[in-house]
Design a protein around this motif. Structure first.
Motif, short mmCIF file in Angstrom:
data_model
loop_
_atom_site.label_atom_id
_atom_site.label_comp_id
_atom_site.label_asym_id
_atom_site.label_seq_id
_atom_site.Cartn_x
_atom_site.Cartn_y
_atom_site.Cartn_z
N ALA A 133 0.56 -1.09 -0.49
CA ALA A 133 0.37 -0.07 -0.24
C ALA A 133 0.54 1.00 -0.69
CB ALA A 133 -0.99 0.20 1.33
N MET A 134 2.18 1.10 1.09
CA MET A 134 2.76 2.74 0.46
C MET A 134 3.52 2.62 -0.26
SD MET A 134 1.57 3.54 3.78
CE MET A 134 2.34 5.40 3.46
N LEU A 135 4.34 1.32 -0.98
CA LEU A 135 4.57 1.88 -2.04
C LEU A 135 3.84 2.40 -3.36
CD1 LEU A 135 7.08 -1.96 -2.32
CD2 LEU A 135 7.77 0.97 -1.62
N ILE A 136 2.85 2.34 -3.33
CA ILE A 136 1.69 3.01 -4.34
C ILE A 136 0.89 4.14 -3.76
CG2 ILE A 136 -0.33 1.94 -5.99
CD1 ILE A 136 -0.12 -1.26 -5.08
N GLY A 137 1.00 4.33 -2.70
CA GLY A 137 0.23 4.98 -2.18
C GLY A 137 1.16 6.66 -2.01
N ILE A 138 2.31 6.59 -1.93
CA ILE A 138 2.68 7.59 -1.57
C ILE A 138 3.22 8.06 -2.82
CG2 ILE A 138 5.79 8.57 -1.33
CD1 ILE A 138 5.23 6.54 1.40
N PRO A 139 4.18 6.95 -4.12
CA PRO A 139 3.89 8.55 -5.49
C PRO A 139 2.91 8.88 -5.68
CG PRO A 139 4.29 6.18 -5.53
CD PRO A 139 4.60 6.63 -4.58
N VAL A 140 1.79 7.80 -5.92
CA VAL A 140 0.70 8.19 -6.52
C VAL A 140 0.49 9.46 -5.30
CG1 VAL A 140 -1.66 8.49 -6.28
CG2 VAL A 140 0.23 6.43 -6.92
N SER A 141 0.50 10.21 -4.38
CA SER A 141 -0.38 10.83 -3.33
C SER A 141 1.09 12.29 -3.46
CB SER A 141 0.08 10.66 -1.87
OG SER A 141 -0.88 9.48 -1.35
N PHE A 142 1.98 11.58 -3.37
CA PHE A 142 2.60 12.55 -3.88
C PHE A 142 3.22 13.42 -5.44
CE2 PHE A 142 6.86 14.91 -5.86
CZ PHE A 142 7.38 15.56 -4.47
N GLY A 143 1.90 13.05 -6.29
CA GLY A 143 1.93 13.47 -7.31
C GLY A 143 0.71 14.09 -7.43
N ILE A 144 -0.28 13.97 -6.90
CA ILE A 144 -1.56 14.73 -6.70
C ILE A 144 -1.13 15.93 -6.47
CG2 ILE A 144 -3.52 14.39 -5.54
CD1 ILE A 144 -3.67 11.35 -5.91
N ALA A 145 -0.64 15.35 -4.79
CA ALA A 145 -0.15 17.11 -4.07
C ALA A 145 0.22 17.66 -4.99
CB ALA A 145 0.34 16.85 -2.45
N ILE A 146 1.62 17.47 -5.56
CA ILE A 146 2.06 18.71 -6.33
C ILE A 146 1.04 18.75 -7.57
CG2 ILE A 146 4.57 18.63 -8.00
CD1 ILE A 146 4.60 19.01 -5.30
N PHE A 147 0.55 18.06 -7.95
CA PHE A 147 -0.31 18.79 -9.78
C PHE A 147 -1.18 19.61 -8.59
CE2 PHE A 147 -4.00 18.11 -11.76
CZ PHE A 147 -3.82 19.00 -13.11
N ILE A 148 -1.62 18.93 -7.21
CA ILE A 148 -3.34 20.64 -7.48
C ILE A 148 -2.45 21.65 -6.87
CG2 ILE A 148 -4.80 20.46 -5.08
CD1 ILE A 148 -5.12 18.04 -5.35
N THR A 149 -0.98 21.86 -6.05
CA THR A 149 -0.28 22.88 -5.70
C THR A 149 0.54 23.83 -6.31
OG1 THR A 149 1.70 21.77 -5.17
CG2 THR A 149 -0.41 22.01 -3.03
N GLU A 150 0.90 23.24 -7.62
CA GLU A 150 1.94 23.79 -7.83
C GLU A 150 1.55 23.98 -9.68
OE1 GLU A 150 4.18 25.04 -7.13
OE2 GLU A 150 4.00 24.33 -5.25
N LEU A 151 0.69 22.56 -10.08
CA LEU A 151 0.60 22.70 -11.74
C LEU A 151 -0.86 23.49 -12.32
CD1 LEU A 151 3.36 19.40 -12.68
CD2 LEU A 151 3.17 21.98 -12.58
N SER A 152 -1.28 22.37 -11.51
CA SER A 152 -2.97 22.82 -11.95
C SER A 152 -3.54 24.18 -12.15
CB SER A 152 -4.13 22.02 -11.05
OG SER A 152 -4.69 22.40 -11.38
N PRO A 153 -4.39 24.58 -12.95
CA PRO A 153 -4.73 25.69 -13.32
C PRO A 153 -5.55 25.63 -12.54
CG PRO A 153 -5.66 23.84 -14.82
CD PRO A 153 -4.57 23.83 -14.15
N ASN A 154 -6.20 26.63 -11.51
CA ASN A 154 -7.00 27.08 -10.45
C ASN A 154 -8.10 26.59 -10.27
OD1 ASN A 154 -4.76 28.94 -9.59
ND2 ASN A 154 -5.37 30.85 -10.29
N TRP A 155 -8.70 26.80 -12.03
CA TRP A 155 -10.92 25.85 -11.27
C TRP A 155 -10.53 24.78 -11.34
CZ3 TRP A 155 -11.15 22.18 -15.13
CH2 TRP A 155 -10.42 22.41 -15.91
#
Length: 339
Positions: free
Chosen positions: A105-127
């Motif tokens: 679970a952690m081997l899959i969950g950590i990189p996916v969670s990191f990618g989601i958080a980075i996309f939302i805070t740094e790369l995603s458009p505001n809308w």
């Protein structure tokens, strides 16, 4: 001005004057001091209630596990046996299953969670930030039994028909790790339980990472961009060092849920007391064993063996959280030296 002021304003001024003059009276001072003491002792009781509950749970588990520990001793943690008929119990299989499913679970969950958080805070458009954030929070609020039912009736058949045959053909023949992916494609098993656990821990870990990434001062990131850094360099050299304590805390939160998750794992792991190197074979975890067998346990030793598994899970969780706390302390100390 007072001649033309409304009566309500005059009354309000009188109330303010009275409220300011109230603490000056000795009687009011005594009442205030008494209330302060009452508030202090009440909050102190609530705080110490945590210790009372903690020690109560530990004592209950220790007393309940004594019959099994007296009968089996240290062999309880080296035996793979689990036979209620012959009254022979060992905790290796559920302990092994708990660690392996949490690790997957952690081997899959950590990189996916990191990618989601980075996309939302740094790369995603505001809308798009808010819809993704709401979706993550909704995933975190879904009961675990729903994940278990979805895993059993939807995920496991798809996994058995399309993923496990591919793993058998392409990964099963590899040296060293090939044995992990050999076995009949049944859908349920350790690997399926690990995938379901990963889906369950991702909302928690991603939410914490997103929240800590958002507190990074914009000035720091803009300074790095101004020096010519790429987005990845800003994330790796600015965002992560600034938020590493919160990131570790989010990972530990997800690991804690993966270790103790019960119903979803019970649905998809197969619930077999068999030790196998293959991740595709059915297995068991401590929590799923307790959920399946506690109501059917007959006899003191059988019940005590299950309580001993509960005590073991408690100790494992305590050790993991303690190590996480030590890691955070070491990170804080190194942070001071680096600055």
């Amino acid at each position: 001005m007072d001649i033309y002021a409304p009566s309500a304003v005059l009354n309000e001024q009188n109330i303010i004057r009275e409220s300011i003059s109230m603490p000056n009276s000795p009687q009011n001072k005594n009442i205030g001091a008494t209330l302060d003491k009452l508030f202090r002792y009440t909050t102190m009781f609530f705080a110490f209630l945590v210790f009372i509950l903690l020690f109560g749970i530990i004592i209950t588990l220790l007393v309940g596990s004594l019959p099994a520990l007296k009968m089996f001793g240290a062999s309880f943690y080296t035996s793979t046996a689990w036979n209620p008929v012959t009254i022979d119990f060992g905790g290796v299989v559920p302990i092994y299953g708990t660690f392996i499913t949490a690790l997957i679970a952690m081997l899959i969950g950590i990189p996916v969670s990191f990618g989601i958080a980075i996309f939302i805070t740094e790369l995603s458009p505001n809308w798009l930030k808010r819809p993704i954030g709401v979706a993550i929070e909704l995933l975190a609020g879904i009961p675990s039994i729903i994940y278990g039912m979805w895993g059993l009736f939807v995920f496991a058949p798809l996994f058995a028909d399309h993923v496990q045959p591919w793993m058998n053909d392409n990964l099963g023949a590899l040296p060293l790790i090939g044995v992990l992916f050999q076995g009949p494609p049944m859908g349920i098993g350790m690997l399926t339980a690990g995938f379901i656990l990963a889906i369950m821990v991702i909302p928690y870990t991603a939410s914490v990472m997103r929240d800590v990434f958002e507190i990074v001062p914009s000035m720091l990131k803009e300074s790095a961009y101004g020096l010519g850094s790429t987005t990845w360099e800003v994330i790796w050299n600015v965002v992560l060092p600034y938020t590493k304590t919160g990131v570790v805390g989010g990972i530990m939160l997800g690991l804690g849920r993966a270790l103790g998750e019960t119903m979803a794992v019970t649905f998809v792991i197969g619930n077999a007391h068999e030790l196998s190197a293959s991740l595709m074979m059915p297995g068991n975890t401590i929590s799923s064993a307790l959920a399946n067998e506690f109501t059917e346990a007959v006899g003191d030793v059988y019940t005590s063996s299950l309580i001993t598994l509960g005590l073991t899970l408690f100790v494992i969780t305590f050790i993991v959280l303690s190590l996480a706390k030590l890691l955070l302390i070491r990170l804080s100390l190194r942070e001071g030296k680096q600055s």
